[in-house]
Design a protein around this motif. Structure first.
Motif, mmCIF file in Angstrom:
data_model
loop_
_atom_site.group_PDB
_atom_site.id
_atom_site.type_symbol
_atom_site.label_atom_id
_atom_site.label_comp_id
_atom_site.label_asym_id
_atom_site.label_seq_id
_atom_site.Cartn_x
_atom_site.Cartn_y
_atom_site.Cartn_z
ATOM 1 N N GLU A 47 71.018 48.413 37.603
ATOM 2 C CA GLU A 47 70.660 48.569 39.011
ATOM 3 C C GLU A 47 69.145 48.669 39.133
ATOM 4 O OE1 GLU A 47 74.138 51.159 40.999
ATOM 5 O OE2 GLU A 47 73.117 52.117 39.305
ATOM 6 N N LEU A 48 68.630 48.055 40.164
ATOM 7 C CA LEU A 48 67.211 48.143 40.497
ATOM 8 C C LEU A 48 67.074 49.143 41.632
ATOM 9 C CD1 LEU A 48 64.259 47.212 40.344
ATOM 10 C CD2 LEU A 48 64.876 45.324 41.858
ATOM 11 N N LEU A 49 66.332 50.216 41.388
ATOM 12 C CA LEU A 49 66.106 51.246 42.394
ATOM 13 C C LEU A 49 64.697 51.080 42.939
ATOM 14 C CD1 LEU A 49 68.305 52.357 40.387
ATOM 15 C CD2 LEU A 49 67.505 54.611 41.001
ATOM 16 N N GLU A 50 64.585 50.849 44.226
ATOM 17 C CA GLU A 50 63.275 50.796 44.871
ATOM 18 C C GLU A 50 62.918 52.231 45.253
ATOM 19 O OE1 GLU A 50 60.987 48.361 48.426
ATOM 20 O OE2 GLU A 50 63.168 48.427 48.416
ATOM 21 N N LEU A 51 61.733 52.686 44.826
ATOM 22 C CA LEU A 51 61.307 54.069 45.045
ATOM 23 C C LEU A 51 60.184 54.132 46.060
ATOM 24 C CD1 LEU A 51 61.263 55.146 41.287
ATOM 25 C CD2 LEU A 51 63.138 55.368 42.926
ATOM 26 N N ASP A 52 59.983 55.327 46.645
ATOM 27 C CA ASP A 52 58.925 55.474 47.655
ATOM 28 C C ASP A 52 57.532 55.562 47.042
ATOM 29 O OD1 ASP A 52 58.832 58.058 46.692
ATOM 30 O OD2 ASP A 52 59.226 59.011 48.613
ATOM 31 N N ARG A 77 59.246 64.364 42.909
ATOM 32 C CA ARG A 77 60.521 63.827 43.374
ATOM 33 C C ARG A 77 60.241 62.583 44.193
ATOM 34 N NH1 ARG A 77 63.163 68.113 45.971
ATOM 35 N NH2 ARG A 77 64.120 68.617 43.984
ATOM 36 N N LEU A 78 60.839 61.476 43.770
ATOM 37 C CA LEU A 78 60.675 60.195 44.448
ATOM 38 C C LEU A 78 61.965 59.835 45.165
ATOM 39 C CD1 LEU A 78 59.073 58.349 41.418
ATOM 40 C CD2 LEU A 78 57.857 59.417 43.310
ATOM 41 N N ARG A 79 61.849 59.492 46.412
ATOM 42 C CA ARG A 79 63.018 59.101 47.200
ATOM 43 C C ARG A 79 63.438 57.687 46.821
ATOM 44 N NH1 ARG A 79 63.610 56.555 51.990
ATOM 45 N NH2 ARG A 79 61.355 56.440 52.234
ATOM 46 N N ILE A 80 64.750 57.485 46.634
ATOM 47 C CA ILE A 80 65.292 56.155 46.369
ATOM 48 C C ILE A 80 65.460 55.447 47.715
ATOM 49 C CG2 ILE A 80 67.255 54.847 45.465
ATOM 50 C CD1 ILE A 80 67.732 57.197 43.514
ATOM 51 N N VAL A 81 64.707 54.371 47.904
ATOM 52 C CA VAL A 81 64.714 53.622 49.154
ATOM 53 C C VAL A 81 65.913 52.679 49.206
ATOM 54 C CG1 VAL A 81 63.419 51.981 50.575
ATOM 55 C CG2 VAL A 81 62.209 53.780 49.326
ATOM 56 N N SER A 82 66.187 52.004 48.092
ATOM 57 C CA SER A 82 67.322 51.090 48.035
ATOM 58 C C SER A 82 67.803 50.953 46.594
ATOM 59 C CB SER A 82 66.961 49.710 48.601
ATOM 60 O OG SER A 82 66.030 49.062 47.755
ATOM 61 N N VAL A 83 69.067 50.555 46.454
ATOM 62 C CA VAL A 83 69.673 50.314 45.144
ATOM 63 C C VAL A 83 70.327 48.940 45.187
ATOM 64 C CG1 VAL A 83 71.374 51.096 43.453
ATOM 65 C CG2 VAL A 83 70.122 52.778 44.812
ATOM 66 N N ARG A 84 69.979 48.107 44.197
ATOM 67 C CA ARG A 84 70.571 46.770 44.111
ATOM 68 C C ARG A 84 71.190 46.597 42.733
ATOM 69 N NH1 ARG A 84 66.048 45.736 47.287
ATOM 70 N NH2 ARG A 84 66.487 44.566 49.166
ATOM 71 N N ASP A 85 72.412 46.099 42.685
ATOM 72 C CA ASP A 85 73.059 45.771 41.423
ATOM 73 C C ASP A 85 72.525 44.410 40.984
ATOM 74 O OD1 ASP A 85 74.672 45.086 39.277
ATOM 75 O OD2 ASP A 85 76.502 45.840 40.213
ATOM 76 N N ILE A 86 71.799 44.385 39.871
ATOM 77 C CA ILE A 86 71.227 43.124 39.378
ATOM 78 C C ILE A 86 71.858 42.731 38.044
ATOM 79 C CG2 ILE A 86 69.056 43.405 40.619
ATOM 80 C CD1 ILE A 86 67.779 44.219 37.912
ATOM 81 N N SER A 87 73.045 43.258 37.770
ATOM 82 C CA SER A 87 73.719 43.008 36.495
ATOM 83 C C SER A 87 73.884 41.525 36.186
ATOM 84 C CB SER A 87 75.090 43.673 36.475
ATOM 85 O OG SER A 87 74.975 45.044 36.721
ATOM 86 N N GLU A 88 74.069 40.715 37.205
ATOM 87 C CA GLU A 88 74.290 39.279 37.023
ATOM 88 C C GLU A 88 73.093 38.452 37.495
ATOM 89 O OE1 GLU A 88 76.975 38.179 35.411
ATOM 90 O OE2 GLU A 88 77.662 40.247 35.236
ATOM 91 N N TRP A 106 54.987 55.231 41.093
ATOM 92 C CA TRP A 106 56.286 54.878 40.520
ATOM 93 C C TRP A 106 57.062 54.124 41.588
ATOM 94 C CZ3 TRP A 106 55.959 55.737 35.541
ATOM 95 C CH2 TRP A 106 55.167 56.780 35.073
ATOM 96 N N ASP A 107 56.992 52.792 41.553
ATOM 97 C CA ASP A 107 57.527 51.993 42.653
ATOM 98 C C ASP A 107 58.970 51.551 42.483
ATOM 99 O OD1 ASP A 107 56.327 50.527 40.593
ATOM 100 O OD2 ASP A 107 55.650 48.917 41.876
ATOM 101 N N CYS A 108 59.491 51.576 41.268
ATOM 102 C CA CYS A 108 60.878 51.172 41.087
ATOM 103 C C CYS A 108 61.413 51.721 39.776
ATOM 104 C CB CYS A 108 61.021 49.656 41.122
ATOM 105 S SG CYS A 108 60.158 48.861 39.769
#
Length: 191
Positions: free
Chosen positions: A53-58, A83-94, A130-132
């Motif tokens: 998973e790719l986590l986009e951080l604040d 503490r960094l807020r997770i802005v979005s989570v993307r499944d990039i497994s494929e 820490w951006d992602c």
């Protein structure tokens, strides 16, 4: 004539065994420092066919009190007391290109072993963004690689290791992450 055939077979088998041993030794030489720094279980998660998973951080986060030792919650990631807020989570497994990112993250040449990540982090002039993060997980465990693509730092959880990325990995990872996030920024030197 039959004895000659046996020698040919034994010679071919000997060459095959020697080539296999050389391949194992060569691969070990390419990855031994990264394996030692990240631990074999983290390297196994990075290399394996598992969920990524790719986590986009604040980015800059907020300072956390002394008793919060949890590196990750459902909505936040904590690195070096921030503490960094997770802005979005993307499944990039494929996702296309993930195999190349996995390979690069395991190679010794992808990191600047002479540079001190600790000195950078503790420097008053340097503020990591820490951006992602990349979260690798399977039924046996989880690893979180928190990335500062601008400053070239990589923080590895659950072990708390910090390493300095090479310029090639930093630029390539930044392009790959931008593509996955749909930012379209393919300039690794862009601020």
């Amino acid at each position: 004539m039959q004895i000659r055939g046996k020698w040919v077979i034994l010679t071919v088998m000997g060459i095959s065994v020697a080539a296999a041993l050389f391949a194992v030794w060569f691969n070990h030489r390419l990855t031994h420092r990264t394996t030692a720094a990240f631990r074999p279980d983290v390297i196994r998660l990075i290399a394996g066919k598992n969920k990524v998973e790719l986590l986009e951080l604040d980015g800059f986060g907020e300072r956390v009190g002394g008793d919060d030792s949890s590196p990750e919650t459902a909505q936040t990631v904590t690195v070096h007391g921030k503490r960094l807020r997770i802005v979005s989570v993307r499944d990039i497994s494929e996702a296309a290109g993930l195999i190349h990112a996995r390979y690069a993250l395991r190679q010794d040449a992808s990191f600047d072993w002479a540079a001190s990540a600790g000195d950078r982090i503790s420097s008053a002039e340097f503020v990591p963004s820490w951006d992602c993060a990349l979260r690798f997980s399977d039924a046996h465990g989880r690893a979180l690689l928190i990335v500062d693509t601008l400053g070239g730092l990589l923080h590895v959880e659950p072990i708390g290791a910090d390493v300095v990325m090479s310029e090639k990995l930093r630029g390539g990872l930044r392009i790959y992450i931008d593509e996955q996030l749909g930012n379209g920024n393919n300039d690794p030197n862009a601020q």
